[in-house]
Enzyme design. Structure first.
Site, PDB file in Angstrom:
ATOM      1  N   HIS A   1      -3.803   5.543   9.581  1.00 57.74           N
ATOM      2  CA  HIS A   1      -2.489   5.073  10.383  1.00 57.74           C
ATOM      3  C   HIS A   1      -2.869   3.374  10.894  1.00 57.74           C
ATOM      4  CE1 HIS A   1       1.048   5.852  13.000  1.00 57.74           C
ATOM      5  NE2 HIS A   1       0.273   4.707  13.799  1.00 57.74           N
ATOM      6  N   GLU A   2      -4.130   3.451  11.665  1.00 58.96           N
ATOM      7  CA  GLU A   2      -4.091   2.093  12.472  1.00 58.96           C
ATOM      8  C   GLU A   2      -4.555   0.968  11.140  1.00 58.96           C
ATOM      9  OE1 GLU A   2      -3.350   2.055  15.416  1.00 58.96           O
ATOM     10  OE2 GLU A   2      -3.240   3.899  15.649  1.00 58.96           O
TER      11      GLU A   2
ATOM     12  N   HIS B   1      -1.125  -0.576  10.435  1.00 59.31           N
ATOM     13  CA  HIS B   1      -0.785  -1.508  11.355  1.00 59.31           C
ATOM     14  C   HIS B   1      -1.735  -2.801  11.066  1.00 59.31           C
ATOM     15  CE1 HIS B   1       1.847   0.715  13.996  1.00 59.31           C
ATOM     16  NE2 HIS B   1       1.043   1.883  14.262  1.00 59.31           N
TER      17      HIS B   1
ATOM     18  N   GLU C   1       5.412   0.668  12.501  1.00 57.33           N
ATOM     19  CA  GLU C   1       5.243   2.069  12.374  1.00 57.33           C
ATOM     20  C   GLU C   1       5.432   2.515  11.020  1.00 57.33           C
ATOM     21  OE1 GLU C   1       3.726   3.086  14.972  1.00 57.33           O
ATOM     22  OE2 GLU C   1       3.509   5.453  14.342  1.00 57.33           O
TER      23      GLU C   1
END
Ligand code: ZN
Length: 502
Positions: free
Chosen positions: A264-265, A268, A294
């Site tokens: 997830h990160e 980003h 997101e």
């Protein structure tokens, strides 16, 4: 003109330096700082933020922007200079419309509200935070009212994180999505819940971190321009386009925690790493909205990282890394475990299908509070009522109810949550476009290769930074306004197969 533009850029670079220093101090605070540093760190952060704010709202910045407007208008809309002047002007207008005294009073209040929440949540004591929340609501209304002419009082607050989005359009999108989601959730939860015990074994920390880093390296996360450290609540931050940090937390008894927060990160981070170098040090060198940001974390976490093609390649590697834990577990069992759907109380633990229902509850409650149709004292009951009607659940207490998320206790009421679901919707819309343009994407995923997908995202989304608003970007990439159709198709296909839905 050249001199004026150079002067504007010089000032913006100085502000960017101050913001980067703030980011370093913030990152350190949540990774390595000993507890004794807390008081001084709070003051240091406040000093730097205030300096950056003062420099940005300097009337000279406004004058330069004013004088540069004809030059900007003479250039193509998407040129670097025109975009810089246009986007900086919008940020300048926003920053100067809210009086510094009001903002300062709010920051002071929200620091106190956050402190109160850190004690109230473990104590399950909503009454302790109620007066803070009432004040927060009052501040949120005051700040919104600095932008008269809105259609809905939440619009200016939504605009802070998802520029150009409005309560009415988000509400309509969410209503459409909810109508589609509720029957899917119902059909799934009527079936036995998937067995995820294979994830809940002992997994050594170092091996967990090594595996996650191996995957994100293959994704395209550049360790020459980034690194990963441990923290309590995973996040991504940037000091410059050449130095982007991600954090994760490891649970020794749950493989999914570190792995999926890493993916997830990294999503980003890769967005920011992909921004065109020429934009570094300017307000354009950021992701464009919380929703678009997101969309990239969710794309790499879910559409890629929880997909069957991805695990066809990576599952044998995961088994090799954890033979004792996984050698007797089939790919099918593992795939079902990481995509287990269940109705649950906690948003951050929710699966892909139910997650958005959690977000919509919060979004609707924010609007009701701002409109004045819901009083803060009635918020816990309203929360319970919505969890009962939307998810069929009753939280045993406020700790896992209205006190679970930090957002309202450390920021405004309004604009805090819609970006998560907008991001989910956008992730599927963008992935759909990538697959249409580059049909090899899925086959490459089966080989553990991501260069075509990553290249498409860089070309169409990342490089632009915040040149375009979310709506402009979606229009450019998909040829129309944001639609929930690709997202619903994605969920129906994936979970339809997993749960043999009609
Ligand atoms: Zn995120």
């Amino acid at each position: 003109m050249n001199e004026k533009l150079a002067e504007l850029k010089r000032r913006l670079l100085e502000i960017d330096d101050l913001n980067a220093a703030t980011a370093v101090l913030n990152w350190d605070q949540t990774t390595y700082m000993p507890p004794g540093g807390a008081a001084a760190r709070g003051r240091q952060l406040a000093t730097l933020s205030q300096l950056a704010h003062e420099k940005f709202i300097d009337p000279e910045v406004g004058r330069l922007l004013e004088e540069l407007r004809p030059y900007a208008e003479s250039l193509p809309y998407d040129s670097d200079d025109a975009s810089l002047i246009r986007v900086t002007q919008r940020q300048y207008d926003k920053s100067t419309k809210v009086p510094s005294a009001l903002l300062g009073a709010f920051y002071e209040h929200s620091a106190a509200a956050y402190q109160a929440w850190t004690a109230a949540r473990p104590a399950n004591d909503f009454t302790a935070v109620q007066p803070y929340l009432e004040k927060t609501l009052d501040f949120s209304r005051q700040v919104a009212n600095c932008f008269p002419g809105y259609d809905h009082i939440a619009d200016p607050l939504i605009d802070f994180s998802d520029e150009g989005m409005k309560a009415e359009t988000v509400r309509a999108l969410f209503a459409e999505l909810r109508a589609q989601l509720v029957p899917i959730v119902q059909a799934i939860v009527d079936q036995p819940v998937a067995d995820n015990s294979c994830l809940l074994q002992t997994y050594p920390e170092a091996d967990q971190l090594a595996f996650g880093q191996k995957v994100i390296r293959a994704y395209g996360f550049d360790f020459q321009r980034g690194r990963q450290d441990k923290t309590h609540h995973p996040f991504m931050t940037k000091f410059a386009l050449g130095d982007i940090r991600i954090t994760t937390r490891v649970k020794p008894n749950d493989l999914s925690e570190a792995l999926f927060s890493t993916l997830h990160e990294a999503g980003h981070a890769m967005y920011e790493m992909g921004i065109k170098k020429d934009l570094d040090g300017t307000p354009l060198a950021n992701g464009t909205s919380s929703g678009v940001h997101e969309s990239q974390s969710r794309l790499w976490e879910n559409l890629v990282g929880r997909s069957r093609p991805f695990w066809e390649h990576y599952y044998p590697e995961l088994q090799a890394a954890f033979p004792d834990q996984l050698n007797g577990v089939s790919l099918d069992t593992f795939y079902r475990a990481i995509n287990r759907v269940e109705r649950s109380l906690i948003r951050t633990d929710a699966d892909e299908v139910t997650y958005n229902l959690h977000v919509m509850i919060r979004f609707d409650l924010e609007l009701a509070l701002l409109e004045g149709s819901l009083a803060v004292k009635d918020l816990p009951d309203a929360w319970q009522a919505r969890y009962q009607s939307d998810l069929g659940l009753q939280a045993p207490d406020n700790r896992d109810g209205v006190l679970q998320d930090v957002h309202w206790y450390g920021g405004f009421i309004g604009g805090a949550f819609q970006g998560y679901t907008l991001g989910n919707i956008m992730s599927a819309a963008f992935f759909d476009q990538a697959r249409q343009a580059q049909p090899a994407v899925l086959d490459e995923m089966r080989q553990g290769e991501f260069a075509t997908l990553h290249g498409w995202l860089k070309e169409n989304i990342y490089q632009h930074g915040s040149k375009f608003t979310a709506n402009e970007l979606i229009e450019r990439v998909t040829g129309g306004p944001l639609s929930i159709d690709p997202y619903i198709r994605y969920l129906r296909t994936k979970f339809g197969e997993l749960y043999a839905l009609a």
